[in-house]
Motif scaffolding. Structure first.
Motif, PDB file in Angstrom:
ATOM      1  N   ASP A  72      16.176  -1.403   3.033  1.00 34.11           N
ATOM      2  CA  ASP A  72      15.900  -2.088   4.293  1.00 34.11           C
ATOM      3  C   ASP A  72      17.170  -2.742   4.840  1.00 34.11           C
ATOM      4  N   LEU A  73      17.956  -3.354   3.962  1.00 30.50           N
ATOM      5  CA  LEU A  73      19.215  -3.983   4.377  1.00 30.50           C
ATOM      6  C   LEU A  73      20.218  -2.939   4.873  1.00 30.50           C
ATOM      7  N   GLN A  74      20.199  -1.751   4.259  1.00 25.72           N
ATOM      8  CA  GLN A  74      21.067  -0.676   4.732  1.00 25.72           C
ATOM      9  C   GLN A  74      20.705  -0.282   6.157  1.00 25.72           C
ATOM     10  N   GLN A  82      12.576   5.001  10.531  1.00 22.51           N
ATOM     11  CA  GLN A  82      12.759   4.964   9.087  1.00 22.51           C
ATOM     12  C   GLN A  82      12.326   3.621   8.497  1.00 22.51           C
ATOM     13  N   GLN A  83      12.568   2.544   9.225  1.00 23.70           N
ATOM     14  CA  GLN A  83      12.141   1.226   8.746  1.00 23.70           C
ATOM     15  C   GLN A  83      10.620   1.128   8.701  1.00 23.70           C
ATOM     16  N   ARG A  84       9.938   1.731   9.693  1.00 27.52           N
ATOM     17  CA  ARG A  84       8.469   1.731   9.678  1.00 27.52           C
ATOM     18  C   ARG A  84       7.939   2.544   8.501  1.00 27.52           C
ATOM     19  N   LEU A 100       9.533   3.106   5.682  1.00 31.10           N
ATOM     20  CA  LEU A 100       9.821   2.341   4.465  1.00 31.10           C
ATOM     21  C   LEU A 100       8.773   1.254   4.244  1.00 31.10           C
ATOM     22  N   GLU A 101       8.438   0.523   5.281  1.00 32.21           N
ATOM     23  CA  GLU A 101       7.459  -0.561   5.138  1.00 32.21           C
ATOM     24  C   GLU A 101       6.081  -0.014   4.758  1.00 32.21           C
ATOM     25  N   THR A 102       5.726   1.138   5.324  1.00 36.50           N
ATOM     26  CA  THR A 102       4.441   1.771   4.994  1.00 36.50           C
ATOM     27  C   THR A 102       4.376   2.130   3.514  1.00 36.50           C
ATOM     28  N   PHE A 103       5.448   2.738   3.011  1.00 40.38           N
ATOM     29  CA  PHE A 103       5.442   3.181   1.621  1.00 40.38           C
ATOM     30  C   PHE A 103       5.621   2.017   0.655  1.00 40.38           C
ATOM     31  N   ARG A 104       6.325   0.980   1.089  1.00 36.97           N
ATOM     32  CA  ARG A 104       6.432  -0.200   0.238  1.00 36.97           C
ATOM     33  C   ARG A 104       5.056  -0.844   0.072  1.00 36.97           C
ATOM     34  N   THR A 105       4.263  -0.850   1.132  1.00 32.75           N
ATOM     35  CA  THR A 105       2.897  -1.375   1.055  1.00 32.75           C
ATOM     36  C   THR A 105       2.023  -0.499   0.171  1.00 32.75           C
ATOM     37  N   ARG A 106       2.190   0.819   0.275  1.00 37.73           N
ATOM     38  CA  ARG A 106       1.412   1.738  -0.571  1.00 37.73           C
ATOM     39  C   ARG A 106       1.731   1.519  -2.051  1.00 37.73           C
ATOM     40  N   GLU A 107       3.006   1.286  -2.358  1.00 35.98           N
ATOM     41  CA  GLU A 107       3.376   1.041  -3.747  1.00 35.98           C
ATOM     42  C   GLU A 107       2.699  -0.223  -4.261  1.00 35.98           C
ATOM     43  N   LYS A 108       2.687  -1.276  -3.447  1.00 30.91           N
ATOM     44  CA  LYS A 108       2.027  -2.523  -3.848  1.00 30.91           C
ATOM     45  C   LYS A 108       0.554  -2.277  -4.127  1.00 30.91           C
ATOM     46  N   ASN A 109      -0.084  -1.454  -3.286  1.00 26.25           N
ATOM     47  CA  ASN A 109      -1.516  -1.175  -3.458  1.00 26.25           C
ATOM     48  C   ASN A 109      -1.782  -0.379  -4.735  1.00 26.25           C
ATOM     49  N   ILE A 110      -0.887   0.572  -5.060  1.00 27.10           N
ATOM     50  CA  ILE A 110      -1.045   1.342  -6.298  1.00 27.10           C
ATOM     51  C   ILE A 110      -0.963   0.413  -7.502  1.00 27.10           C
ATOM     52  N   LYS A 111       0.033  -0.471  -7.513  1.00 26.17           N
ATOM     53  CA  LYS A 111       0.209  -1.389  -8.638  1.00 26.17           C
ATOM     54  C   LYS A 111      -0.961  -2.372  -8.732  1.00 26.17           C
ATOM     55  N   LYS A 112      -1.466  -2.791  -7.595  1.00 32.21           N
ATOM     56  CA  LYS A 112      -2.612  -3.704  -7.595  1.00 32.21           C
ATOM     57  C   LYS A 112      -3.837  -3.031  -8.196  1.00 32.21           C
ATOM     58  N   LEU A 122       4.672   8.994  -4.860  1.00 32.79           N
ATOM     59  CA  LEU A 122       4.917   8.152  -3.686  1.00 32.79           C
ATOM     60  C   LEU A 122       6.390   8.215  -3.274  1.00 32.79           C
ATOM     61  N   TYR A 123       7.305   8.106  -4.251  1.00 34.44           N
ATOM     62  CA  TYR A 123       8.737   8.152  -3.936  1.00 34.44           C
ATOM     63  C   TYR A 123       9.130   9.494  -3.330  1.00 34.44           C
ATOM     64  N   GLN A 124       8.549  10.575  -3.852  1.00 40.45           N
ATOM     65  CA  GLN A 124       8.839  11.897  -3.305  1.00 40.45           C
ATOM     66  C   GLN A 124       8.331  12.011  -1.874  1.00 40.45           C
ATOM     67  N   GLN A 125       7.148  11.476  -1.626  1.00 36.89           N
ATOM     68  CA  GLN A 125       6.593  11.502  -0.275  1.00 36.89           C
ATOM     69  C   GLN A 125       7.430  10.651   0.677  1.00 36.89           C
ATOM     70  N   TYR A 126       7.927   9.519   0.157  1.00 39.44           N
ATOM     71  CA  TYR A 126       8.756   8.652   0.993  1.00 39.44           C
ATOM     72  C   TYR A 126      10.024   9.378   1.428  1.00 39.44           C
ATOM     73  N   ALA A 127      10.691  10.054   0.494  1.00 39.80           N
ATOM     74  CA  ALA A 127      11.921  10.778   0.824  1.00 39.80           C
ATOM     75  C   ALA A 127      11.663  11.824   1.901  1.00 39.80           C
ATOM     76  N   SER A 128      10.527  12.521   1.790  1.00 40.53           N
ATOM     77  CA  SER A 128      10.179  13.550   2.763  1.00 40.53           C
ATOM     78  C   SER A 128       9.879  12.947   4.128  1.00 40.53           C
ATOM     79  N   GLU A 129       9.054  11.889   4.157  1.00 35.57           N
ATOM     80  CA  GLU A 129       8.670  11.271   5.425  1.00 35.57           C
ATOM     81  C   GLU A 129       9.845  10.569   6.094  1.00 35.57           C
ATOM     82  N   SER A 130      10.742   9.994   5.310  1.00 34.46           N
ATOM     83  CA  SER A 130      11.913   9.323   5.871  1.00 34.46           C
ATOM     84  C   SER A 130      12.819  10.338   6.572  1.00 34.46           C
ATOM     85  N   ALA A 131      12.945  11.532   5.964  1.00 33.10           N
ATOM     86  CA  ALA A 131      13.766  12.578   6.578  1.00 33.10           C
ATOM     87  C   ALA A 131      13.139  13.050   7.887  1.00 33.10           C
TER      88      ALA A 131
END
Length: 445
Positions: A360-362, A397-399, A401-413, A431-440
């Motif tokens: 996100d900082l990048q 890309q920021q949107r 990232l935020e979507t997938f960061r929320t999905r990760e939180k939900n998986i862990k919960k 999830l990480y593989q999907q994030y890389a694809s969607e970010s591209a």
């Protein structure tokens, strides 16, 4: 929460298929000149004088070999596992992996394996020998070995005993005067499994771990914490695939050390712990981590734009925290030679959160750089158009990232209560593989 049951794990060694049907055929024990175990002595042998749990450089002591046949539609294979019924340790040789599992997919790495021992706490000890590294010993702590993923549930929970029911059918093994086996059935996720077991009765003085099973292959000795009774589990099948005991062979205390029928068929003595072997490389790795963080902080400090300086300094600080975690885990690995310690930093929740924040900082840093370039009144129209396109891309890309960061939180919960489920790492990886694809996709040409 939906858990994978004990039996699903036990049959993980079998390639499941919905077509056709095969039945378990249990051959009479004692073939090939190997004598069978005197079952009248088994219960006493389990109850008395447990051997200590071995360390990396100890002798691997066993008192039985359990020979099993694993059947599936793809074929069958014979597996022979050494078992110490006094302390719950089981193991198998590298030769068994290469020969006994001849129908299973093989990897080049298995050529170097000499022995694998699994401990009652789900840790595994593995011994390899290669021309380059020599004789190396390593531990695979809980979460790394083949039995670990569901270990807490099949070794520490009551899921199996809460669901299994006796049918009333029985038979003798290995002959008509042999051990009495009783039939049990359990249904899991719509599939019914049949188990043949012998109940040795109340055994409150057992030295084994609670709810213990002797081998990860699904047959051996189980302890039921509910009724304090010990069981011998002889066979499991689902009507198509299964695992069954062919023979139980007692080991010979007088056999030469290291021989097939010796109580010590393998010794960890003379094997170098992998942490000791990699100490120099780990020292270089730690120094590189420090240098990388120092370089990033220096670059941030030299940044003239105050906002960029703030963002890049945050990045460097978060990278520094990840590096400290990596170095701490590297140190633990050097002490333990446990691959689980080496992997901890990569599964550390703090590191995972920091990685999302760094990405996100990048995005923020690049956005600030674009804004600075766009403020140039002499900018060519084509270049301005290109920068605005990049800015829109960053917003997308920021949107994502935020979507997938929320999905990760939900998986862990979803997995935060009860026993950890082995499906969580798979879901996170996907999830990480999907994030890389969607970010591209967020930045179409």
């Amino acid at each position: 929460m939906k858990y994978q049951s004990l039996l699903t794990l036990l049959l993980a060694f079998v390639c499941l298929s919905v077509f056709g049907q095969q039945k378990i055929v249990v051959e009479k024990a004692g073939q090939g000149g190997k004598k069978t175990l005197d079952f009248s002595k088994v219960r006493a042998d389990i109850a008395q004088n447990p051997d200590p749990i071995p360390g990396l450089n100890d002798d691997m002591k066993f008192n039985q070999i359990i020979s099993m046949e694993i059947l599936s539609l793809e074929g069958s294979m014979i597996v022979e596992a050494y078992l110490n019924s006094t302390n719950g340790v089981f193991g198998y040789s590298g030769e068994m992996i290469r020969v006994g599992w001849k129908n299973a997919p093989q990897m080049e790495e298995t050529d170097h394996i000499k022995f694998v021992a699994h401990l009652p706490n789900a840790d595994a000890l593995m011994y390899t020998e290669t021309p380059d590294m020599g004789k190396i010993a390593m531990k695979m702590g809980s979460g790394m070995s083949m039995v670990s993923a569901n270990f807490d549930r099949w070794n520490g929970s009551q899921i199996f005993w809460n669901g299994v029911r006796k049918t009333g059918n029985s038979r003798r093994w290995p002959h008509e005067q042999g051990l009495l086996l009783e039939e049990y059935k359990i249904t899991d996720e719509g599939k019914t499994y049949t188990c043949w077991m012998h109940d040795w009765g109340v055994k409150a003085d057992h030295p084994l771990a609670k709810n213990y099973i002797a081998t990860a292959f699904g047959v051996g000795y189980l302890y039921n914490e509910k009724n304090k009774q010990l069981y011998y589990l002889h066979e499991i099948n689902d009507g198509i695939n299964g695992i069954a005991v062919l023979n139980i062979i007692p080991l010979d205390a007088s056999a030469p050390k290291g021989s097939y029928l010796s109580r010590v068929p393998f010794s960890g003595k003379g094997y170098k712990p992998i942490g000791e072997y990699l100490a120099k490389e780990m020292g270089i790795s730690n120094a590189n981590l420090d240098q990388n963080v120092a370089t990033e902080k220096q670059k941030a400090a030299e940044e003239e734009n105050p906002e960029l300086r703030r963002i890049k300094m945050q990045q460097a600080e978060k990278m520094g925290r990840i590096s400290e975690n990596l170095k701490e885990n590297n140190g633990q690995f050097l002490e333990s030679s446990d691959l689980a310690d080496l992997a901890k930093a990569y599964t550390n929740p703090e590191n995972q959160v920091s990685m999302w924040q760094i990405m996100d900082l990048q995005f923020q840093a690049r956005n600030e750089e674009i804004q600075e370039e766009l403020s140039d009144s002499n900018l060519e129209p084509e270049q301005r158009k290109k920068l605005n396109k990049q800015k829109a891309c960053l917003a997308n890309q920021q949107r994502v990232l935020e979507t997938f960061r929320t999905r990760e939180k939900n998986i862990k919960k979803k997995y935060e209560k009860g026993d950890p489920d082995d499906k969580m790492p798979d879901e996170i990886q996907t999830l990480y593989q999907q994030y890389a694809s969607e970010s591209a996709k967020a930045c179409p040409e």
